[in-house]
Design a protein around this motif. Structure first.
Motif, short mmCIF file in Angstrom:
data_model
loop_
_atom_site.label_atom_id
_atom_site.label_comp_id
_atom_site.label_asym_id
_atom_site.label_seq_id
_atom_site.Cartn_x
_atom_site.Cartn_y
_atom_site.Cartn_z
N PRO A 8 0.84 -1.19 0.00
CA PRO A 8 0.00 0.00 0.00
C PRO A 8 0.88 1.25 0.00
O PRO A 8 2.02 1.21 0.46
N PRO A 9 0.37 2.36 -0.54
CA PRO A 9 1.18 3.57 -0.54
C PRO A 9 1.46 4.02 0.89
O PRO A 9 0.66 3.78 1.79
N ARG A 10 2.62 4.62 1.07
CA ARG A 10 2.97 5.10 2.40
C ARG A 10 2.11 6.31 2.75
O ARG A 10 1.99 7.23 1.94
N PRO A 11 1.52 6.33 3.93
CA PRO A 11 0.82 7.54 4.33
C PRO A 11 1.83 8.67 4.54
O PRO A 11 3.00 8.42 4.83
N SER A 12 1.38 9.91 4.35
CA SER A 12 2.28 11.04 4.55
C SER A 12 1.68 12.00 5.57
O SER A 12 0.47 12.25 5.58
N VAL A 13 2.55 12.51 6.44
CA VAL A 13 2.14 13.37 7.54
C VAL A 13 2.98 14.64 7.51
O VAL A 13 4.20 14.57 7.35
N LEU A 14 2.33 15.78 7.69
CA LEU A 14 3.00 17.07 7.78
C LEU A 14 2.71 17.66 9.15
O LEU A 14 1.55 17.80 9.54
N PHE A 15 3.77 17.98 9.90
CA PHE A 15 3.64 18.65 11.18
C PHE A 15 3.94 20.13 10.99
O PHE A 15 4.97 20.49 10.40
N VAL A 16 3.05 21.00 11.49
CA VAL A 16 3.20 22.43 11.29
C VAL A 16 3.08 23.17 12.62
O VAL A 16 2.13 22.94 13.38
N CYS A 17 4.05 24.04 12.89
CA CYS A 17 3.92 25.01 13.98
C CYS A 17 4.48 26.33 13.46
O CYS A 17 4.94 26.41 12.32
N VAL A 18 4.44 27.36 14.26
CA VAL A 18 4.81 28.68 13.76
C VAL A 18 6.28 28.72 13.32
O VAL A 18 6.60 29.07 12.19
N HIS A 19 7.18 28.33 14.22
CA HIS A 19 8.61 28.51 13.94
C HIS A 19 9.32 27.27 13.40
O HIS A 19 10.47 27.36 12.99
N ASN A 20 8.64 26.11 13.40
CA ASN A 20 9.25 24.86 12.95
C ASN A 20 10.60 24.64 13.63
O ASN A 20 11.56 24.21 13.04
N ALA A 21 10.64 24.99 14.93
CA ALA A 21 11.89 24.91 15.67
C ALA A 21 11.80 24.03 16.90
O ALA A 21 12.82 23.69 17.49
N GLY A 22 10.59 23.63 17.29
CA GLY A 22 10.42 22.85 18.51
C GLY A 22 9.46 21.71 18.33
O GLY A 22 9.83 20.59 17.95
N ARG A 23 8.17 21.98 18.57
CA ARG A 23 7.15 20.93 18.57
C ARG A 23 7.11 20.14 17.26
O ARG A 23 7.12 18.90 17.27
N SER A 24 7.04 20.84 16.13
CA SER A 24 6.91 20.12 14.85
C SER A 24 8.19 19.34 14.53
O SER A 24 8.12 18.26 13.95
N GLN A 25 9.34 19.88 14.92
CA GLN A 25 10.60 19.15 14.69
C GLN A 25 10.65 17.88 15.55
O GLN A 25 11.06 16.82 15.08
N MET A 26 10.23 18.00 16.82
CA MET A 26 10.23 16.83 17.69
C MET A 26 9.24 15.78 17.18
O MET A 26 9.57 14.58 17.15
N ALA A 27 8.05 16.21 16.77
CA ALA A 27 7.05 15.27 16.28
C ALA A 27 7.54 14.56 15.01
O ALA A 27 7.40 13.33 14.88
N ALA A 28 8.12 15.32 14.09
CA ALA A 28 8.62 14.72 12.85
C ALA A 28 9.74 13.71 13.16
O ALA A 28 9.80 12.64 12.56
N ALA A 29 10.59 14.05 14.10
CA ALA A 29 11.70 13.15 14.46
C ALA A 29 11.18 11.86 15.08
O ALA A 29 11.64 10.77 14.75
N PHE A 30 10.20 11.98 15.99
CA PHE A 30 9.62 10.77 16.58
C PHE A 30 8.96 9.90 15.52
O PHE A 30 9.14 8.69 15.50
N LEU A 31 8.18 10.53 14.62
CA LEU A 31 7.49 9.74 13.60
C LEU A 31 8.49 9.07 12.65
O LEU A 31 8.35 7.89 12.32
#
Length: 145
Positions: A8-31
Motif C-alpha cells: 500500500p502507498p505510504r501515508p504522509s504526515v506534515l507537522f506544522v507550527c509557527v517557527h518549525n523549531a520545537g514541537r513540529s521538529q520533535m514530532a517529525a523526528a519521533f514519527l
C-alpha cells in the motif's frame, strides 16, 4: 501463481507550527524514528526560525534521537497538498486548508524560551501522540516502549 499485491502507498504526515523549531521538529523526528520508513514525514512553519530550538535538540538527545542537523522550513502549499494528514501545533489560521486532507490540531505548550525541565513533558506528550497516530496509520502494530 499470482504475484504478491503491491505494497500500500505510504501515508504522509506534515507537522506544522509557527517557527518549525520545537514541537513540529520533535514530532517529525519521533514519527521518522518510530515508523522505520513506513510513513513519509514532513515538518514546516508559517514563520520559521533560523535554527531548531537547542532545548528541543537536548531533550530529544536524551531519548536517543538527534535533531541537531535539522533546519526550520517554510510552510509551502505543495507540502500540504502532498500530505495525507496535516497536524498543526499552534499555527492558527496561517495553515492552508485543502479538501480531502485530514487535519488534526495538537494543543501543546510551546517550548520556546523554556528550560529543559519544562520541555521534557512536551516531548513526552508528543511521543505519546505520535505513537497513537502510528497505531491508527499502520495496519501492523508497532512495539511500544
Amino acid at each position: 501463481m499470482n504475484p504478491p499485491p503491491p505494497p500500500p502507498p505510504r501515508p504522509s504526515v506534515l507537522f506544522v507550527c509557527v517557527h518549525n523549531a520545537g514541537r513540529s521538529q520533535m514530532a517529525a523526528a519521533f514519527l521518522t524514528h518510530l515508523a522505520e520508513g513506513r510513513v513519509e514525514v514532513r515538518s514546516a512553519g508559517s514563520a520559521p526560525a533560523d535554527t531548531v530550538n537547542p532545548t528541543a535538540v537536548a531533550t530529544m538527545a536524551e531519548v536517543g534521537i538527534d535533531i541537531s542537523a535539522e533546519t526550520p522550513k517554510i510552510l509551502a502549499t505543495e507540502a500540504v497538498q502532498a500530505s495525507d494528514i496535516v497536524i498543526t501545533m499552534g499555527c492558527g489560521d496561517t495553515c492552508p486548508v485543502f479538501p480531502g486532507k485530514t487535519y488534526l490540531d495538537w494543543e501543546l505548550d510551546d517550548p520556546a524560551g523554556q528550560g529543559i525541565e519544562a520541555v521534557r513533558p512536551i516531548r513526552d506528550a508528543i511521543e505519546s501522540r505520535v505513537r497513537t497516530l502510528l497505531d491508527e496509520l499502520l495496519p501492523e502494530p508497532l512495539p511500544h516502549a
